[in-house]
Design an enzyme around this catalytic site. Structure first.
Site, mmCIF file in Angstrom:
data_model
loop_
_atom_site.group_PDB
_atom_site.id
_atom_site.type_symbol
_atom_site.label_atom_id
_atom_site.label_comp_id
_atom_site.label_asym_id
_atom_site.label_seq_id
_atom_site.Cartn_x
_atom_site.Cartn_y
_atom_site.Cartn_z
ATOM 1 N N CYS A 1 0.842 -1.201 0.000
ATOM 2 C CA CYS A 1 0.000 0.000 0.000
ATOM 3 C C CYS A 1 0.875 1.248 0.000
ATOM 4 O O CYS A 1 0.616 2.204 -0.741
ATOM 5 C CB CYS A 1 -0.912 0.014 1.229
ATOM 6 S SG CYS A 1 -2.051 -1.380 1.359
ATOM 7 N N ASP B 1 31.947 19.436 18.736
ATOM 8 C CA ASP B 1 32.189 20.852 18.933
ATOM 9 C C ASP B 1 32.489 21.049 20.417
ATOM 10 O O ASP B 1 32.095 20.221 21.244
ATOM 11 C CB ASP B 1 30.947 21.648 18.515
ATOM 12 C CG ASP B 1 31.061 23.110 18.871
ATOM 13 O OD1 ASP B 1 32.064 23.725 18.493
ATOM 14 O OD2 ASP B 1 30.150 23.622 19.549
ATOM 15 N N ASP C 1 28.166 25.475 13.345
ATOM 16 C CA ASP C 1 28.216 24.015 13.195
ATOM 17 C C ASP C 1 27.194 23.499 12.194
ATOM 18 O O ASP C 1 27.162 22.302 11.906
ATOM 19 C CB ASP C 1 27.953 23.326 14.550
ATOM 20 C CG ASP C 1 29.039 23.622 15.566
ATOM 21 O OD1 ASP C 1 30.217 23.632 15.182
ATOM 22 O OD2 ASP C 1 28.693 23.860 16.743
#
Length: 725
Positions: free
Chosen positions: A27, A429, A612
């Site tokens: 489906c 970091d 970052d």
């Protein structure tokens, strides 16, 4: 950069449809194939467990209507629901209807079986024919009522020239009934009414249990839905109160949150003070005191006093909505295993009917007994079902995401679990990630022209270091012009007509007339002497334990930081991390991650800052704390709500267990088919045994996935644990 991090077009909108007829992997595959190439459809993902379709549509007048028409054509009608209020779906009565059907078919099976026992005991001629007739009178209406789920689904697919998993089941039951009616009318010795009714009974038991177990896997999502607020109190400019729908709240609207009610959107308190239950965010049930100026996430419960607050974001961008999207997205991945299961589901329907037909022909040629051949073919149609294979991945992913959600970790995409399980290196970091993100100045900041100017620039930046400099200086801010922040470098502006910079020493040195020794951020006016601000940092809770646990799990750590080398070295020494790189720009971090990937490493990046963002998107897999910038959270695959870093090894453990569970599920599904299909073709499996085996295989896969909820390594979020109970 991974393609899943690309930002959507500004001319697109996200919509969520509910489609209750989604029952299997085929489906899902059919819906996605049918909608993917439609004009105006930029993205489509069907969710098997939640039975929803998530779409990204071009903002055209007819795009949504065309999608709804196409879903109707392929037999999976959909209905629009508000993506910001996923609890708006109508109550699903399927479970109650299935339970009634199980009861009716069980009653019929007992009665028909009693009559069959009499025939097996030696009843013959007129007595046998009477028992057959009575069995038929009982069986026909019961099967038509109880097996309507299979018949309706199969007919809906066939009349649109499609196939689904219910077609062979409906065909098998119909053949058994037709064969039995034929034998009864001609006075035959053998009928299969007992097999047809009992077959329906066991098939319904399997579907009911499968539905219940999938509901257990959905419990975390429904728990979140119950936290969503439908209406709120708006404070008008005249001071009056009026009711406003949650989806009508806009940023800047003033709301009143009475005691005992939940916050509808992310807010900033403007008046009043209270205690809040923020267990959804913190995982702790202890009340948290809040006052004017504090920011509160959507879904928090106001415990004591009324508050007025200004809305920060609309409801679809709130923390609660983000949590629900990330939890729902865990099943919508297209990982390696999902692609395998999807391909198997697509091949299932034509292959199983071909096998069933070949079995019938083979037995007919071998024995000349068409009744026996039909009986064996019926067993083959029933026993070969792809349900277990289709459920192997999505159920494991949704259970794992529910488990992590209860532990305070949100997942953007189920494929991230697969990627995290294969990570080989942890890349961190420093500021705000390994450290608590709240540095303080090592020395007091006295009033001086340079300090006044540095604090003025710092007050215009959201960087943790800048905030600590601004907080340490109480003098009034100076007028500043041409203010501009450079991610990864710092902030600059003109004060009294002089260019000034605050941030990375190497960047500040570009305008400074004289360098300064030491560590910490730097400040200078153009052509003047540089000034340094030495800082002290504290490690984030659980940082040392997280690094050690990852190292023991085979993931060595390294630090990539934009900070100065001495500051990075101090943190690395505390955590016993040997590999460090300091003074990096955002581009340098991306280059290092690309270098690791070229060395066949699969880096896990953990970061929080605006600088970052690119690295988080580039890494093999990435995590970010909830305190990260909005861009950082958007780029990360995982967002952890805990204050400590123990969420990182926890997520790795769950990801590896999930990968093992998916492999086990595939093994169960493949082993089942390898054993059951040959036995059925050989005539050693009756339709009844086939029904039990087929249902059992699906239930085994779901039950195996639910084992991921065991052995919690940290207390579950109380609110979600209560919702899942």
């Amino acid at each position: 950069m991974r393609t899943d991090q690309l930002a959507p077009s500004a001319y697109e909108q996200d919509v969520v449809l509910t489609a209750p007829t989604i029952r299997c992997g085929s489906c899902v595959a059919k819906i996605e194939r049918s909608l993917a190439d439609m004009p105006g459809v930029a993205r489509v993902r069907a969710n098997l467990t939640l039975r929803r379709i998530n779409l990204t549509l071009a903002q055209t007048d007819d795009a949504l209507q065309n999608v709804l028409d196409e879903l109707e054509n392929i037999g999976h009608p959909g209905r629009l629901i508000d993506s910001a209020d996923l609890s708006a779906e109508a109550k699903d009565d399927t479970e109650v209807a299935l339970l009634k059907a199980v009861a009716v078919s069980g009653f019929g099976a007992m009665n028909v079986m009693l009559l069959s026992v009499a025939v097996w005991s030696g009843a013959s001629d007129a007595t046998r024919d009477s028992f057959h007739l009575i069995s038929g009178i009982i069986a026909l209406p019961i099967v038509i009522y109880a097996a309507r789920f299979f018949f309706i689904s199969a007919w809906g697919a066939l009349r649109r020239a499609h196939m689904n998993m219910d077609v062979p089941i409906a065909l098998a039951i119909s053949l058994a009934l037709a064969l039995s009616v034929f034998e009864t009318l001609r006075g035959g010795e053998e009928v299969f009414f007992d097999a047809a009714v009992t077959l329906t009974f066991f098939l319904l038991i399997g579907r009911y249990l499968d539905y219940r177990m999938r509901g257990k896997a959905r419990s975390a999502m429904t728990g979140l839905q119950r936290l969503a607020v439908r209406e709120a109190w708006e404070v008008t400019p005249e001071g009056a109160l009026c009711v406003v729908a949650a989806d009508a709240i806009y940023p800047g609207m003033v709301l009143r949150i009475p005691a005992g009610e939940r916050t509808p959107v992310d807010l900033r308190i403007t008046s009043g003070a209270s205690d809040l239950d923020r267990s959804l965010v913190t995982g702790e049930s202890a009340p948290v005191a809040v006052a004017v100026g504090d920011e509160v996430e959507a879904g928090a419960l106001n415990l004591t006093g009324p508050m007025d607050a200004v809305a920060l974001r609309p409801v679809e961008e709130s923390f609660l909505a983000m949590s629900m999207r990330m939890l729902a997205g865990a099943e919508e991945s297209r990982s390696t295993y999902v692609r395998i299961a999807d391909r198997a589901a697509q091949l299932y329907a034509p292959l199983i009917h071909l096998i069933g037909f070949a079995t019938f022909v083979g037995w007919l040629l071998a024995t000349g007994d068409w009744q026996r051949a039909a009986f064996v073919a019926i067993s083959v149609l029933i026993v070969t079902c792809p349900c277990a294979l289709a459920l192997a991945v999505p159920v494991a992913h949704v259970v794992a995401s529910s488990r992590l959600m209860a532990e305070g970790v949100l997942i953007k995409d189920g494929s991230a679990l697969e990627r995290l399980a294969t990570a080989t290196r942890a890349v961190w970091d420093k500021t705000g990630t390994l450290t608590d993100g709240s540095p303080v100045l090592a020395e007091s900041l006295d009033a001086s022209p340079d300090n006044d100017a540095a604090a003025t620039l710092a007050a215009h930046s959201a960087h943790p270091v800048a905030r600590c400099i601004a907080a340490a200086h109480r003098a009034p801010a100076l007028p500043v012009e041409e203010l501009r922040e450079h991610p990864g470098f710092g902030v600059e502006g003109r004060i009294d007509g002089r260019l000034a910079r605050l941030g990375r020493p190497s960047w500040v040195a570009e305008i400074a007339g004289e360098m300064a020794e030491g560590d910490g951020p730097a400040f200078a006016f153009a052509g003047a002497q540089m000034q340094r601000f030495p800082l002290r940092e504290t490690l984030r809770d659980g940082a040392a334990e997280a690094v050690t646990t990852l190292r023991d799990a085979g993931l060595p750590s390294e630090i990539l930081s934009g900070d100065a080398a001495p500051a990075v070295a101090r943190v690395a020494a505390q955590l016993e991390i040997e590999e460090t790189r300091a003074g990096l720009t955002p581009q340098d971090k991306v280059a290092r991650l690309q270098e690791l990937s070229a060395q066949d490493e699969r880096p896990l990046m953990v970061g929080d800052g605006l600088n970052d963002t690119a690295a988080l998107a580039t890494a093999h897999v990435s995590m970010s704390p909830a305190s990260a910038t909005e861009a950082g959270r958007a780029a990360a695959d995982f967002v952890f709500l805990r204050e400590g870093l123990d969420a990182v090894p926890l997520a790795l453990t769950v990801a590896r267990r999930t990968a093992a569970t998916v492999r086990q599920n595939f093994g169960l599904a493949i082993a089942y088919n390898c054993i059951a299909v040959p036995l059925a073709i050989a005539g050693h499996v009756t339709p009844l045994i086939a029904a039990i085996a087929m249902s059992g295989s699906s239930i085994a896969v779901v039950a195996n996935s639910l084992r991921l909820n065991r052995r919690r390594v940290a207390p579950a979020t109380p609110r979600l644990r209560e919702a899942a109970a």
